[in-house]
Design a protein around this motif. Structure first.
Motif, PDB file in Angstrom:
ATOM      1  N   LEU A  22       0.815  -1.215   0.000  1.00  0.00           N
ATOM      2  CA  LEU A  22       0.000   0.000   0.000  1.00  0.00           C
ATOM      3  C   LEU A  22       0.847   1.263   0.000  1.00  0.00           C
ATOM      4  CD1 LEU A  22      -2.710  -1.118   2.574  1.00  0.00           C
ATOM      5  CD2 LEU A  22      -2.725  -1.374   0.071  1.00  0.00           C
ATOM      6  N   ASP A  23       2.042   1.179   0.584  1.00  0.00           N
ATOM      7  CA  ASP A  23       2.917   2.344   0.643  1.00  0.00           C
ATOM      8  C   ASP A  23       4.312   1.900   1.055  1.00  0.00           C
ATOM      9  OD1 ASP A  23       3.614   5.020   0.444  1.00  0.00           O
ATOM     10  OD2 ASP A  23       2.813   5.581   2.402  1.00  0.00           O
ATOM     11  N   ILE A  24       5.298   2.655   0.616  1.00  0.00           N
ATOM     12  CA  ILE A  24       6.688   2.467   1.039  1.00  0.00           C
ATOM     13  C   ILE A  24       7.191   3.830   1.468  1.00  0.00           C
ATOM     14  CG2 ILE A  24       9.028   1.796   0.369  1.00  0.00           C
ATOM     15  CD1 ILE A  24       7.736   0.011  -1.809  1.00  0.00           C
ATOM     16  N   GLU A  25       7.701   3.907   2.694  1.00  0.00           N
ATOM     17  CA  GLU A  25       8.209   5.162   3.237  1.00  0.00           C
ATOM     18  C   GLU A  25       9.670   4.980   3.620  1.00  0.00           C
ATOM     19  OE1 GLU A  25       5.805   5.975   6.650  1.00  0.00           O
ATOM     20  OE2 GLU A  25       3.967   6.227   5.471  1.00  0.00           O
ATOM     21  N   PRO A  80       0.705   2.757  -9.570  1.00  0.00           N
ATOM     22  CA  PRO A  80      -0.208   2.038  -8.688  1.00  0.00           C
ATOM     23  C   PRO A  80      -1.443   1.527  -9.423  1.00  0.00           C
ATOM     24  CG  PRO A  80      -0.355   4.399  -8.309  1.00  0.00           C
ATOM     25  CD  PRO A  80       0.773   4.182  -9.266  1.00  0.00           C
ATOM     26  N   ALA A  81      -1.935   0.395  -8.947  1.00  0.00           N
ATOM     27  CA  ALA A  81      -3.204  -0.149  -9.426  1.00  0.00           C
ATOM     28  C   ALA A  81      -4.295   0.372  -8.502  1.00  0.00           C
ATOM     29  CB  ALA A  81      -3.163  -1.669  -9.398  1.00  0.00           C
ATOM     30  N   ILE A  82      -5.499   0.458  -9.019  1.00  0.00           N
ATOM     31  CA  ILE A  82      -6.645   0.889  -8.218  1.00  0.00           C
ATOM     32  C   ILE A  82      -7.638  -0.261  -8.204  1.00  0.00           C
ATOM     33  CG2 ILE A  82      -8.490   2.580  -7.957  1.00  0.00           C
ATOM     34  CD1 ILE A  82      -6.748   4.503  -9.630  1.00  0.00           C
ATOM     35  N   ASP A  83      -7.960  -0.752  -6.987  1.00  0.00           N
ATOM     36  CA  ASP A  83      -8.899  -1.878  -6.908  1.00  0.00           C
ATOM     37  C   ASP A  83     -10.342  -1.371  -6.963  1.00  0.00           C
ATOM     38  OD1 ASP A  83      -9.689  -1.060  -4.368  1.00  0.00           O
ATOM     39  OD2 ASP A  83      -8.600  -2.640  -3.326  1.00  0.00           O
ATOM     40  N   ALA A  84     -11.291  -2.290  -6.899  1.00  0.00           N
ATOM     41  CA  ALA A  84     -12.714  -1.957  -7.030  1.00  0.00           C
ATOM     42  C   ALA A  84     -13.188  -0.978  -5.957  1.00  0.00           C
ATOM     43  CB  ALA A  84     -13.547  -3.227  -6.985  1.00  0.00           C
ATOM     44  N   SER A  85     -12.539  -0.989  -4.777  1.00  0.00           N
ATOM     45  CA  SER A  85     -12.941  -0.081  -3.702  1.00  0.00           C
ATOM     46  C   SER A  85     -12.260   1.283  -3.812  1.00  0.00           C
ATOM     47  CB  SER A  85     -12.624  -0.697  -2.335  1.00  0.00           C
ATOM     48  OG  SER A  85     -11.219  -0.724  -2.140  1.00  0.00           O
ATOM     49  N   GLY A  86     -11.391   1.446  -4.814  1.00  0.00           N
ATOM     50  CA  GLY A  86     -10.688   2.702  -5.003  1.00  0.00           C
ATOM     51  C   GLY A  86      -9.362   2.785  -4.284  1.00  0.00           C
ATOM     52  N   THR A  87      -8.953   1.697  -3.621  1.00  0.00           N
ATOM     53  CA  THR A  87      -7.688   1.660  -2.893  1.00  0.00           C
ATOM     54  C   THR A  87      -6.523   1.479  -3.862  1.00  0.00           C
ATOM     55  OG1 THR A  87      -8.801   0.653  -1.003  1.00  0.00           O
ATOM     56  CG2 THR A  87      -6.402   0.476  -1.069  1.00  0.00           C
ATOM     57  N   LEU A  88      -5.475   2.265  -3.660  1.00  0.00           N
ATOM     58  CA  LEU A  88      -4.258   2.131  -4.466  1.00  0.00           C
ATOM     59  C   LEU A  88      -3.363   1.051  -3.890  1.00  0.00           C
ATOM     60  CD1 LEU A  88      -3.204   5.859  -4.962  1.00  0.00           C
ATOM     61  CD2 LEU A  88      -4.372   4.402  -6.596  1.00  0.00           C
ATOM     62  N   ASP A  89      -2.717   0.278  -4.773  1.00  0.00           N
ATOM     63  CA  ASP A  89      -1.652  -0.619  -4.308  1.00  0.00           C
ATOM     64  C   ASP A  89      -0.574  -0.666  -5.368  1.00  0.00           C
ATOM     65  OD1 ASP A  89      -1.495  -3.333  -5.793  1.00  0.00           O
ATOM     66  OD2 ASP A  89      -3.644  -3.166  -5.421  1.00  0.00           O
ATOM     67  N   PHE A  90       0.603  -1.077  -4.942  1.00  0.00           N
ATOM     68  CA  PHE A  90       1.779  -1.090  -5.797  1.00  0.00           C
ATOM     69  C   PHE A  90       2.239  -2.506  -6.116  1.00  0.00           C
ATOM     70  CE2 PHE A  90       1.647   2.955  -3.623  1.00  0.00           C
ATOM     71  CZ  PHE A  90       1.829   3.842  -4.663  1.00  0.00           C
ATOM     72  N   GLY A  91       1.309  -3.449  -6.128  1.00  0.00           N
ATOM     73  CA  GLY A  91       1.662  -4.836  -6.401  1.00  0.00           C
ATOM     74  C   GLY A  91       2.057  -5.550  -5.129  1.00  0.00           C
ATOM     75  N   SER A  92       2.846  -6.578  -5.280  1.00  0.00           N
ATOM     76  CA  SER A  92       3.225  -7.398  -4.134  1.00  0.00           C
ATOM     77  C   SER A  92       4.725  -7.301  -3.876  1.00  0.00           C
ATOM     78  CB  SER A  92       2.851  -8.864  -4.398  1.00  0.00           C
ATOM     79  OG  SER A  92       3.596  -9.339  -5.500  1.00  0.00           O
ATOM     80  N   VAL A  93       5.157  -7.997  -2.847  1.00  0.00           N
ATOM     81  CA  VAL A  93       6.581  -8.191  -2.596  1.00  0.00           C
ATOM     82  C   VAL A  93       6.931  -9.511  -3.267  1.00  0.00           C
ATOM     83  CG1 VAL A  93       8.357  -8.588  -0.855  1.00  0.00           C
ATOM     84  CG2 VAL A  93       6.529  -6.946  -0.410  1.00  0.00           C
ATOM     85  N   ASP A  94       7.666  -9.445  -4.364  1.00  0.00           N
ATOM     86  CA  ASP A  94       8.017 -10.668  -5.087  1.00  0.00           C
ATOM     87  C   ASP A  94       9.004 -11.518  -4.295  1.00  0.00           C
ATOM     88  OD1 ASP A  94       6.359  -9.875  -7.175  1.00  0.00           O
ATOM     89  OD2 ASP A  94       7.997  -8.903  -8.257  1.00  0.00           O
ATOM     90  N   GLN A 104      17.466  -7.732   0.570  1.00  0.00           N
ATOM     91  CA  GLN A 104      17.032  -7.359  -0.767  1.00  0.00           C
ATOM     92  C   GLN A 104      15.517  -7.578  -0.842  1.00  0.00           C
ATOM     93  OE1 GLN A 104      17.744  -9.979  -4.202  1.00  0.00           O
ATOM     94  NE2 GLN A 104      18.645  -8.194  -5.208  1.00  0.00           N
ATOM     95  N   ILE A 105      14.798  -6.560  -1.327  1.00  0.00           N
ATOM     96  CA  ILE A 105      13.346  -6.630  -1.465  1.00  0.00           C
ATOM     97  C   ILE A 105      13.019  -6.279  -2.911  1.00  0.00           C
ATOM     98  CG2 ILE A 105      11.145  -5.899  -0.483  1.00  0.00           C
ATOM     99  CD1 ILE A 105      12.983  -4.530   1.743  1.00  0.00           C
ATOM    100  N   LEU A 106      12.256  -7.149  -3.580  1.00  0.00           N
ATOM    101  CA  LEU A 106      11.906  -6.952  -4.982  1.00  0.00           C
ATOM    102  C   LEU A 106      10.398  -6.901  -5.150  1.00  0.00           C
ATOM    103  CD1 LEU A 106      14.266  -9.670  -6.526  1.00  0.00           C
ATOM    104  CD2 LEU A 106      14.670  -7.215  -6.495  1.00  0.00           C
ATOM    105  N   GLY A 107       9.938  -6.055  -6.074  1.00  0.00           N
ATOM    106  CA  GLY A 107       8.520  -5.989  -6.398  1.00  0.00           C
ATOM    107  C   GLY A 107       8.302  -5.159  -7.637  1.00  0.00           C
ATOM    108  N   ASP A 108       7.028  -4.980  -8.003  1.00  0.00           N
ATOM    109  CA  ASP A 108       6.687  -4.165  -9.175  1.00  0.00           C
ATOM    110  C   ASP A 108       7.169  -2.725  -9.019  1.00  0.00           C
ATOM    111  OD1 ASP A 108       5.376  -6.341 -10.278  1.00  0.00           O
ATOM    112  OD2 ASP A 108       3.416  -5.717  -9.528  1.00  0.00           O
ATOM    113  N   TRP A 109       7.386  -2.297  -7.794  1.00  0.00           N
ATOM    114  CA  TRP A 109       7.785  -0.935  -7.452  1.00  0.00           C
ATOM    115  C   TRP A 109       9.300  -0.746  -7.474  1.00  0.00           C
ATOM    116  CZ3 TRP A 109      10.488  -2.747  -3.545  1.00  0.00           C
ATOM    117  CH2 TRP A 109      10.005  -3.902  -2.928  1.00  0.00           C
ATOM    118  N   GLY A 110      10.041  -1.785  -7.835  1.00  0.00           N
ATOM    119  CA  GLY A 110      11.485  -1.674  -7.934  1.00  0.00           C
ATOM    120  C   GLY A 110      12.221  -2.661  -7.050  1.00  0.00           C
ATOM    121  N   GLU A 111      13.468  -2.349  -6.780  1.00  0.00           N
ATOM    122  CA  GLU A 111      14.338  -3.191  -5.963  1.00  0.00           C
ATOM    123  C   GLU A 111      14.977  -2.330  -4.883  1.00  0.00           C
ATOM    124  OE1 GLU A 111      18.601  -5.526  -6.500  1.00  0.00           O
ATOM    125  OE2 GLU A 111      17.245  -5.387  -8.212  1.00  0.00           O
TER     126      GLU A 111
END
Length: 129
Positions: A22-25, A80-94, A104-111
């Motif tokens: 949902l977010d990366i800070e 970000p993707a927007i689901d049916a409820s309007g919530t944004l997400d950035f994919g998963s943690v691959d 090391q953390i990989l996902g659709d949002w980068g590495e």
């Protein structure tokens, strides 16, 4: 040799690959990843899925503290993707793995590659039906 997140204390019986970021800070010395976390049936907080859910998801936060080095590549591909409820997400943690003194953390949002203390996982209490 790299260890998978399932071997990290507190990360047993969850699936980051099936969860939603949902977010990366990034703050000085801290990395925070906010998730809609999939709890597997063996997890002590697992409950029947809420109405409209396909599985047991709970809000959760992964925190890496005492970060002394952090490199985040691929941020320019974040859409970000927007689901049916309007919530944004950035994919998963691959994947989330630990090397000798780094993660090391990989996902659709980068590495993200970082050196820090071991991550902690906190799961919000299950909502009452």
């Amino acid at each position: 040799m790299r260890d998978n997140y399932l071997s990290f204390p507190g990360f047993e019986e969850v699936s980051l690959e099936d969860s939603y970021v949902l977010d990366i800070e990034v703050h000085p010395a801290v990395l925070v990843i906010k998730l809609d976390l999939l709890l597997l049936p063996g997890h002590p907080e697992h409950r029947a899925p809420l109405p409209g859910e396909r599985a047991c998801f709970r809000p959760a936060t992964v925190v890496f503290s005492s970060v002394c080095d952090l490199h985040w590549t691929g941020q320019n591909v974040i859409k970000p993707a927007i689901d049916a409820s309007g919530t944004l997400d950035f994919g998963s943690v691959d994947s989330m793995t630990r090397g000798d003194d780094s993660y090391q953390i990989l996902g659709d949002w980068g590495e993200i590659n970082l050196q820090s203390d071991a991550p902690s996982l906190s799961i919000d209490l299950a909502p009452t039906p």
